[in-house]
Structures are given as C-alpha cells and as structure tokens.
Design a protein around this motif. Structure first.
Motif, PDB file in Angstrom:
ATOM      1  N   MET A   1       0.675  -9.943  -1.778  1.00  0.00           N
ATOM      2  CA  MET A   1       0.800  -9.954  -3.221  1.00  0.00           C
ATOM      3  C   MET A   1       0.384  -8.631  -3.834  1.00  0.00           C
ATOM      4  O   MET A   1       0.952  -8.191  -4.806  1.00  0.00           O
ATOM      5  CB  MET A   1      -0.052 -11.090  -3.779  1.00  0.00           C
ATOM      6  N   SER A   2      -0.583  -7.968  -3.258  1.00  0.00           N
ATOM      7  CA  SER A   2      -1.053  -6.723  -3.845  1.00  0.00           C
ATOM      8  C   SER A   2       0.000  -5.628  -3.755  1.00  0.00           C
ATOM      9  O   SER A   2       0.022  -4.729  -4.587  1.00  0.00           O
ATOM     10  CB  SER A   2      -2.341  -6.267  -3.167  1.00  0.00           C
ATOM     11  N   LEU A   3       0.880  -5.686  -2.744  1.00  0.00           N
ATOM     12  CA  LEU A   3       1.921  -4.667  -2.644  1.00  0.00           C
ATOM     13  C   LEU A   3       2.947  -4.814  -3.762  1.00  0.00           C
ATOM     14  O   LEU A   3       3.494  -3.820  -4.231  1.00  0.00           O
ATOM     15  CB  LEU A   3       2.586  -4.740  -1.277  1.00  0.00           C
ATOM     16  N   ILE A   4       3.203  -6.022  -4.198  1.00  0.00           N
ATOM     17  CA  ILE A   4       4.116  -6.218  -5.324  1.00  0.00           C
ATOM     18  C   ILE A   4       3.504  -5.652  -6.597  1.00  0.00           C
ATOM     19  O   ILE A   4       4.184  -5.011  -7.393  1.00  0.00           O
ATOM     20  CB  ILE A   4       4.453  -7.717  -5.472  1.00  0.00           C
ATOM     21  N   ILE A   5       2.211  -5.852  -6.776  1.00  0.00           N
ATOM     22  CA  ILE A   5       1.521  -5.292  -7.945  1.00  0.00           C
ATOM     23  C   ILE A   5       1.539  -3.779  -7.884  1.00  0.00           C
ATOM     24  O   ILE A   5       1.792  -3.101  -8.894  1.00  0.00           O
ATOM     25  CB  ILE A   5       0.079  -5.828  -8.016  1.00  0.00           C
ATOM     26  N   ARG A   6       1.318  -3.217  -6.703  1.00  0.00           N
ATOM     27  CA  ARG A   6       1.371  -1.762  -6.563  1.00  0.00           C
ATOM     28  C   ARG A   6       2.770  -1.227  -6.832  1.00  0.00           C
ATOM     29  O   ARG A   6       2.932  -0.175  -7.448  1.00  0.00           O
ATOM     30  CB  ARG A   6       0.940  -1.352  -5.163  1.00  0.00           C
ATOM     31  N   LEU A   7       3.796  -1.940  -6.376  1.00  0.00           N
ATOM     32  CA  LEU A   7       5.167  -1.500  -6.622  1.00  0.00           C
ATOM     33  C   LEU A   7       5.497  -1.546  -8.104  1.00  0.00           C
ATOM     34  O   LEU A   7       6.086  -0.601  -8.641  1.00  0.00           O
ATOM     35  CB  LEU A   7       6.144  -2.363  -5.830  1.00  0.00           C
ATOM     36  N   LEU A   8       5.120  -2.599  -8.792  1.00  0.00           N
ATOM     37  CA  LEU A   8       5.381  -2.683 -10.224  1.00  0.00           C
ATOM     38  C   LEU A   8       4.631  -1.604 -10.995  1.00  0.00           C
ATOM     39  O   LEU A   8       5.184  -0.979 -11.908  1.00  0.00           O
ATOM     40  CB  LEU A   8       5.002  -4.070 -10.741  1.00  0.00           C
ATOM     41  N   PHE A   9       3.388  -1.353 -10.624  1.00  0.00           N
ATOM     42  CA  PHE A   9       2.611  -0.296 -11.264  1.00  0.00           C
ATOM     43  C   PHE A   9       3.248   1.062 -11.015  1.00  0.00           C
ATOM     44  O   PHE A   9       3.328   1.909 -11.909  1.00  0.00           O
ATOM     45  CB  PHE A   9       1.172  -0.313 -10.740  1.00  0.00           C
ATOM     46  N   LEU A  10       3.767   1.274  -9.807  1.00  0.00           N
ATOM     47  CA  LEU A  10       4.429   2.530  -9.463  1.00  0.00           C
ATOM     48  C   LEU A  10       5.717   2.699 -10.252  1.00  0.00           C
ATOM     49  O   LEU A  10       6.027   3.801 -10.715  1.00  0.00           O
ATOM     50  CB  LEU A  10       4.709   2.559  -7.965  1.00  0.00           C
ATOM     51  N   LEU A  11       6.471   1.626 -10.439  1.00  0.00           N
ATOM     52  CA  LEU A  11       7.718   1.709 -11.190  1.00  0.00           C
ATOM     53  C   LEU A  11       7.471   2.078 -12.654  1.00  0.00           C
ATOM     54  O   LEU A  11       8.229   2.832 -13.247  1.00  0.00           O
ATOM     55  CB  LEU A  11       8.483   0.388 -11.103  1.00  0.00           C
ATOM     56  N   PHE A  12       6.405   1.550 -13.232  1.00  0.00           N
ATOM     57  CA  PHE A  12       6.099   1.866 -14.632  1.00  0.00           C
ATOM     58  C   PHE A  12       5.511   3.253 -14.807  1.00  0.00           C
ATOM     59  O   PHE A  12       5.796   3.934 -15.794  1.00  0.00           O
ATOM     60  CB  PHE A  12       5.147   0.826 -15.219  1.00  0.00           C
ATOM     61  N   PHE A  34      -9.762  -3.882  -0.705  1.00  0.00           N
ATOM     62  CA  PHE A  34     -10.377  -4.668   0.366  1.00  0.00           C
ATOM     63  C   PHE A  34      -9.355  -5.480   1.151  1.00  0.00           C
ATOM     64  O   PHE A  34      -9.534  -5.715   2.338  1.00  0.00           O
ATOM     65  CB  PHE A  34     -11.446  -5.600  -0.204  1.00  0.00           C
ATOM     66  N   ASN A  35      -8.277  -5.895   0.521  1.00  0.00           N
ATOM     67  CA  ASN A  35      -7.280  -6.667   1.266  1.00  0.00           C
ATOM     68  C   ASN A  35      -6.384  -5.777   2.130  1.00  0.00           C
ATOM     69  O   ASN A  35      -5.538  -6.268   2.852  1.00  0.00           O
ATOM     70  CB  ASN A  35      -6.442  -7.537   0.336  1.00  0.00           C
TER      71      ASN A  35
END
Length: 68
Positions: A1-12, A34-35
């Motif tokens: 799940m954290s990779l999806i959050i990182r991808l969305l943050f990167l896109l913005f 940590f994950n």
C-alpha cells in the motif's frame, strides 16, 4: 500500500519540479519507511528496485516521455 501512496505523491509533485532532458541527471529524494525493512532492518532488493522504478517514472514525467 505504501508504494501506491508514494506513486501518487510522485505524480503530483513531479509536475511542479523542473523540466529535464532525457539524458539529464534526475535526483528523486525518497525516505526509507519501516515497512520497507525486513526482520533484520535491511532494505531488501525487491523493495529497492521498486523504488528505483518510481524514480524512473519521475524521470519519464519530467522529461516528457510519459505523454508520448
């Protein structure tokens, strides 16, 4: 799940960063969460290469290859 959050943050955030050419050096800052760590508190190769893929997406978006 954290990779999806990182991808969305990167896109913005990549839209607000400077434009690059294809052969320019692209610096994409990331933090180790940590994950991302295994039992012995090491970042394994699978997670490391996945974060490198996110950096490649940032380079493609900032250089204009993503639109093509």
């Amino acid at each position: 799940m954290s990779l999806i959050i990182r991808l969305l943050f990167l896109l913005f955030t990549s839209r607000r960063r400077t434009r690059l050419q294809v052969l320019d050096t692209c610096v994409t800052p990331f933090r180790v969460w940590f994950n991302d760590l295994d039992v012995l508190f090491h970042m394994n190769n699978g997670r490391y290469f996945t974060i490198l893929d996110l950096a490649r997406v940032d380079l493609m978006m900032r250089s204009g290859l993503w639109r093509q």
